[in-house]
Motif scaffolding. Structure first.
Motif, PDB file in Angstrom:
ATOM      1  N   LYS A   1      -5.765  -0.623   8.050  1.00  0.00           N
ATOM      2  CA  LYS A   1      -6.301   0.071   6.877  1.00  0.00           C
ATOM      3  C   LYS A   1      -5.701  -0.472   5.580  1.00  0.00           C
TER       4      LYS A   1
ATOM      5  N   GLU B   1       0.821  -1.209   0.000  1.00  0.00           N
ATOM      6  CA  GLU B   1       0.000   0.000   0.000  1.00  0.00           C
ATOM      7  C   GLU B   1       0.861   1.267   0.000  1.00  0.00           C
TER       8      GLU B   1
ATOM      9  N   PRO C   1     -10.412  -5.322  -0.548  1.00  0.00           N
ATOM     10  CA  PRO C   1     -11.686  -4.622  -0.312  1.00  0.00           C
ATOM     11  C   PRO C   1     -12.923  -5.514  -0.393  1.00  0.00           C
TER      12      PRO C   1
ATOM     13  N   ALA D   1      -7.700  -2.038   2.459  1.00  0.00           N
ATOM     14  CA  ALA D   1      -7.552  -1.427   1.136  1.00  0.00           C
ATOM     15  C   ALA D   1      -7.100  -2.443   0.093  1.00  0.00           C
ATOM     16  N   GLN D   2      -6.220  -3.353   0.483  1.00  0.00           N
ATOM     17  CA  GLN D   2      -5.689  -4.342  -0.451  1.00  0.00           C
ATOM     18  C   GLN D   2      -6.661  -5.487  -0.721  1.00  0.00           C
TER      19      GLN D   2
END
Length: 328
Positions: free
Chosen positions: A253, A49, A260, A257-258
């Motif tokens: 987070k 990320e 979803p 995010a990776q």
């Protein structure tokens, strides 16, 4: 004449640019994790990320796994470059003919546990008699089930151990269709905290010692991609130190995010990362630098696995690990 000369200069410049671009092309690595997304994947996803892999010239593909054993099999077959798995289970796989080696240790204290409802009042393995416990075939627990029962004087049939699909293990326990489940304590307890809080009986408390999560590869892969794998290791050390320097929330987070579409609970991810910090200590060296592995830790693991029959006698710590890739 001038046009031909100009064309030559432009062509040469483009050629140099192409060569430069080729020389700086990122090195590709395929990393396979142990399971579907969970807290221990935080450092890998955080590095992705934040672009830390790209910063060192790596193009890293991160695959979710279907169990430590499956990831080890794919590693040995040359299908992936590096695996993040239970390195204790790696030692058992190595005994069964897979050419593997641990290249970095993260959670160096054994984390496998039997988890049971807090209300059940289970305080020792002897209390498991008559209980139904669920696990899954590719779990890091699989090689240790019988040694665990034997170490505690439990006879065959006194404890019902049922293998279920990996995705069904926690839900089977949470829905009260089993008395307990076998998994890693820092993984499992946060998973069931909201539905059916559990106490944990650590395998290590039964005298069976072995290291937990780290990165594993094969000698041949290290030989062919040593510099790229070394960069991966260095980035992961940076990421874990960053996480446990007050940045657990960023790791949570990053996983969300990776992945979803994985329908992950941030409270569970956070709980897993918090719970694992204590397991990053070395059993013999205490709070040693993250990543480093030690002969004393591995010798204790070797002794346990020899005593339980998981490996034959005669092995030494250097058969199982190297710190070579930790060096700058």
């Amino acid at each position: 004449m001038f046009r031909r000369f100009a064309s030559y200069i432009i062509g040469a410049a483009l050629g140099v640019a192409a060569l430069s671009s080729w020389a700086q092309a990122p090195e590709s690595l395929l990393v396979r994790l142990d399971f579907s997304p969970w807290g221990m994947h935080g450092a890998m996803h955080l590095a992705q990320e934040k672009g830390w892999f790209t910063d060192v010239g790596l193009k890293v593909e991160i695959q979710d796994g279907t169990g430590t054993i499956n990831t080890l099999q794919l590693l040995a077959a040359g299908k992936v470059d590096v695996g993040q798995v239970s390195v204790g289970t790696m030692a058992v796989a190595k005994e069964n003919g897979l050419d593997l080696i641990s290249i970095v240790g993260f959670a160096r204290t054994g984390d496998l546990a039997v988890m049971l409802d807090e209300k059940a009042g289970v305080t020792s393995p002897k209390d498991l008699v008559g209980k139904k416990i669920v696990c899954f075939t590719a779990s890091p627990w699989a090689p240790f089930i019988q040694p665990f029962l034997q170490a505690n004087g439990l006879k065959k049939g006194e404890v019902e151990v049922v293998m279920v699909a990996p995705s069904a293990m926690v839900s089977t326990y949470a829905s009260e269709n089993a008395d307990g489940f076998m998994s890693q304590a820092p993984f499992g307890q946060p998973m069931v905290k909201k539905t059916r809080p559990a106490n944990a009986l650590l395998l290590a408390d039964s005298g069976i010692s072995f290291p937990s999560y780290g990165l594993v590869s094969t000698p041949s892969m290290i030989e062919s991609k040593k510099e790229a794998i070394k960069k991966l290791v260095q980035v992961q050390l940076r990421a874990w130190n960053y996480i446990y320097d007050g940045n657990i929330e960023e790791a949570v987070k990053a996983i969300l995010a990776q992945r979803p579409n994985a329908k992950l609970d941030p409270d569970v991810l956070r709980g897993q990362l918090i719970a694992y910090e204590a397991f990053f200590s070395s059993p013999t060296q205490g709070k040693a630098p993250i990543g480093q592995q030690f002969d004393a830790d591995w010798q204790a693991a070797i002794n346990s696995m020899e005593q339980t029959g998981l490996i034959k006698a005669g092995h030494k710590p250097s058969d199982y690990y190297t710190n070579e890739l930790l060096k700058n």
